[in-house]
Design a protein around this motif. Structure first.
Motif, mmCIF file in Angstrom:
data_model
loop_
_atom_site.group_PDB
_atom_site.id
_atom_site.type_symbol
_atom_site.label_atom_id
_atom_site.label_comp_id
_atom_site.label_asym_id
_atom_site.label_seq_id
_atom_site.Cartn_x
_atom_site.Cartn_y
_atom_site.Cartn_z
ATOM 1 N N TYR A 20 6.740 -2.184 -1.104
ATOM 2 C CA TYR A 20 7.939 -1.677 0.119
ATOM 3 C C TYR A 20 9.259 -1.614 -0.780
ATOM 4 N N ARG A 21 9.770 -0.458 -0.887
ATOM 5 C CA ARG A 21 10.796 -0.327 -1.523
ATOM 6 C C ARG A 21 11.906 0.664 -0.652
ATOM 7 N N THR A 22 13.092 0.602 -0.598
ATOM 8 C CA THR A 22 13.929 1.602 0.197
ATOM 9 C C THR A 22 13.858 2.790 -0.792
ATOM 10 N N GLY A 23 13.723 3.972 0.271
ATOM 11 C CA GLY A 23 13.496 5.250 -0.096
ATOM 12 C C GLY A 23 12.209 5.732 -0.891
ATOM 13 N N GLU A 26 5.963 3.456 1.735
ATOM 14 C CA GLU A 26 5.396 2.012 1.953
ATOM 15 C C GLU A 26 3.676 2.202 1.973
#
Length: 254
Positions: A20-23, A26
């Motif tokens: 789960y990482r921004t941008g 997921e």
């Protein structure tokens, strides 16, 4: 009561990891940690980990493996912001490798001063706030961060208090890693002429290598289950890419 962290496990492939990482998308993934050389963009190392392993975790081990196996005399490295950790900066400085790492400025709480507004006074081992008051060293926590505390008696009547802290006790604490000087060394490298050139080159080498692997060689998806099998797929992909690179360079020399 200690709160337990929930770890998601893929029943189809338990060795993958939930990312789960921004941008980023997921889900359950594997990560390809690869290294390329500066001159020809030849892939010199490929290492697969589960998707929930931080990019920085295997870096120093993989770097040392290459220098020992191939006898590389590494002069400089260019890395993205995910590798900007105190431990990596410290190791690269100790190895006398010119390091250029992308900067990731963390967002401060809305309405409060960002950390860079507080000036570090190295000679007196203290921070100075925007209003000119001192935050003095108190302790070093288990994570290796030194804590610098203000004097709440002075701060409670400060005209800038609302922009500094929302603590009910009027206390402001600034943390600084014991290896922060190594991170500052890396930040200065990035601002030099050589540093800017190296970081710009990074997008033309490693990022292009990843794009080529995904778009032209099917590495966007895993063909097998299990880390070792995915490692085999990544190594075969890298071998194909390298053969193409070498053939193209030899053709130019002919």
């Amino acid at each position: 009561m200690v709160e337990e962290r929930e770890v998601k496990i893929n029943k189809t492939d338990p060795e993958s990891g939930y990312m789960y990482r921004t941008g980023k998308p997921e889900g359950f993934f594997y990560l390809d940690h690869r290294t390329v050389d500066f001159k020809y963009n030849i892939i010199t190392d490929v290492h697969i980990t589960a998707g929930n392993v931080h990019d920085a975790s295997p870096y120093i081990e993989r770097l040392e493996r290459q220098t020992e196996r191939f006898k590389f005399a590494v002069e400089a490295v260019a890395l993205d912001a995910g590798y900007l950790t105190a431990s990596i900066c410290k190791e690269l400085q100790a190895k006398k490798i010119f390091a250029v790492i992308g900067n990731r400025r963390f967002q401060s709480t809305k309405g409060l001063f960002p950390k860079w507004k507080f000036t570090f006074d190295k000679a007196n081992a203290k921070y100075v706030c925007p209003n000119g008051q001192d935050l003095v060293y108190r302790t070093t926590n288990r994570e290796g961060y030194q804590e610098y505390h203000c004097d709440p008696k002075i701060c409670k009547s400060c005209p800038m208090l609302e922009s500094c802290t929302r603590s009910k006790t009027h206390k402001k604490i600034i943390t600084r890693h014991v290896w922060e000087e190594s991170k500052e060394w890396v930040r200065q490298n990035r601002l030099t002429k050589s540093g800017k050139m190296l970081y710009k080159k990074r997008s033309q080498t490693i990022e292009r290598s990843f794009a080529d692997a995904k778009e032209l060689h099917g590495l966007r998806y895993c063909r097998f289950r299990g880390r070792e099998h995915v490692q085999e797929q990544a190594l075969l992909t890298a071998a194909c890419q390298n053969m193409k690179k070498i053939a193209n360079h030899l053709a130019r020399l002919a």
